[in-house]
Every structure is written in structure tokens, then in C-alpha cells.
Write a protein that holds these residues in place. Sequence first.
Motif: not given
Length: 344
Positions: A58-66, A172-175, A206-211, A228-230
Motif C-alpha cells: 500500500p502507499t501512504i501519502l504525507l502532505d504539507a503545503h508549501l 510557519l503555516d505550513d513550513r 492550499e491557501e487559495v484553491t486546494g489545487l 500535516v498542517d497547523v
Amino acid sequence: MEIFETLKTLCALPAVSGFEPKAAETVADMLRPYCSEVSVDVHGNVLARKSCGKPDAPTILLDAHLDQIGFLVTDVLEGGFLRFAPVGGVDPRMLLAGEVTILAEEPLFGVVSCLPPHLLKAGEQDNAVPVDEMLIDTGLLNAKEKITIGTPIVFAGEPVRLAGDCVSGKSLDDRAGIAAILSAMERLAGEKSLRCDVAVLISAQEEVTGLGAATGTFAVQPSFAIAVDVSHAKTPDAPAEGVFEYGGGPLIGVGPNLHRGLTTAIQKTAKAEDIHYQTEVMEGNTGTNAWTMQIVAHGVATALLSIPLRYMHTPIEAIRLSDLTDTADLIYQFVRKFDGEVGA
């Protein structure tokens, strides 16, 4: 990995929503020592993968926005003044007298101008100035030669250490979330007995569209994902609801947006490994990439970890490094044993 130095590197990257690709290349380089495949897509998403080498794993995806909140130049006036528009959730109350960097071909310093109290009319001190009435003063007499309409702008400054293990600064959101994933991936790089493939998405917009979350998750097609966010940390002037302990560990989201089986498995890992955590009840839209990721393609079982943060969407956001490292440790401890078996 020295986590504060990593944060300084990440927070220095200018990446207003929609202008992420250059920063994405730096983050891609930071991931390469820990992943076998790393790329940057057309939108500025960073996509990376560490394979466990097992067929049908299985694949697990870890996400944080730049991306970060910021501004765009809407007009260049005589005398070096700029008009500007916000990108993302910018609070106009904290802009006056702020310091910014204009991301022209050669970055330029500017200040958000404000009338001194001596020149205000009666009652004006109590009114917030609309963003479209504010100006940035660059001091340039030839501003029109150096700055074009549409140029992005970010807050100036870099993270600073406060007392104890507290850090304050912009983005720091979301570095902080990216730093947690980098730290976890550094440790996972040495694991020889993983039972799942690990994908990383450092997402755009992430801050505008979630694209970025939508297109990046579709590219990976994982069965599981952890965003992973704040979230909001307590301060003396904060409301009683919706805020969490500063230094209390990561928040594990619970709600209809979030897969109960995956969430429960992460909670069990935290308890087994004696990692401090808090529970955040999220009865609807989480306001994070988890909301977007869960409905991509065939559907993704999604969980949410949030780092407690003070002063969200300001140039003085603040976290405790212990919360960041606890988040990284929880990700590592969970993923290193994860085999895709979770309850409903």
C-alpha cells in the motif's frame, strides 16, 4: 537534521500561492537524500517517493503545503508607492507599518505606510484601514522601471528564537509541517523493513484553491494519506473553544472528513510510543488539504495532524519546537510499522 536551521531555510523561501515552483525546487533538493524519486510538477507541487520494495504494497501519502499568504502588486504609483491586493486569508489589522519584500527580478524591501496619529481625524484610530486603501512605500523614484503589476509580495523577516523552545516568524503555516515531514523522512530513510511505500506531497495553493492537494494526490493515487498542517494554540486573549495547548503535542483530527480507522491507528501509535498528543474535533470542513485529498480518484482514507501555532496568518506566527518534533516522531513511528491494515 537541526530542526531550527531547517525551519530558517524553509521560511526564507518565497512562495505566495500560485508562485511556488522556484521554492519547490529547493524543497525537492532537501527531500532527495531520503527518497528514490523526486520531481516538481507544473503547478509547483513537490512529489517524492520511497519504495519499500514489496510488490502490491500500500502507499501512504504525507502532505504539507508549501504556499504562504501574501500579496500582488495592483498598481505602481509615482514616488515609489504600490497598491496591492491580498492572496489568501490576510487580516488588514496587522498590516500597517509592516515590513515586506517585493519579489521583483531583484527583490526589494518595502514598508506598509500608515498615517501618524497626529494626522488622523477624530475616531479614525478605531477603524481598520481596508487593504485596497493601503500603500507600500519602496522609496524608489524609478519604481515603474523595477516593479510590474502582478509582482508577488511576502512579509519580510526570518524566524527568531523566543525563550525556551519557542520560535516566531512568517510562514510557519505550513513550513513547520514540511519540516516535520522532512525530519520523519530522514529517519525512515534508514528503515530496511518498511511494509508500505511512502509518498510525499509538498503541495501548492492550499491557501487559495486546494489545487495542489487535488492534482498531487491524483498523481500518486494512494490508499492512505496524512495531511500535516497547523491549528490554533492557546493564548490568554483567545476564546475558550477551538484552541489547544502550546507544547501539548500534535493535534489528531477527529471528524467526518477523517477516516476513523486510520485516525484510531495513529492514536494507538502515539499511546504506544508515549508521544504527547491532543484531540481536535472537526465536525465539518477541516480547512486543510485533508478535505480535498479524501475525495480524489477512488477516495483516500485520510488523517490530519496539526501543530499548535499562535498568531496564524501573521508575520509573527509562533510554535514550540517540541510540538514539531513530536509530530515528526509520530509520523515516523506510525509509518515505519504501517502495513495498510486499519479498521473501518
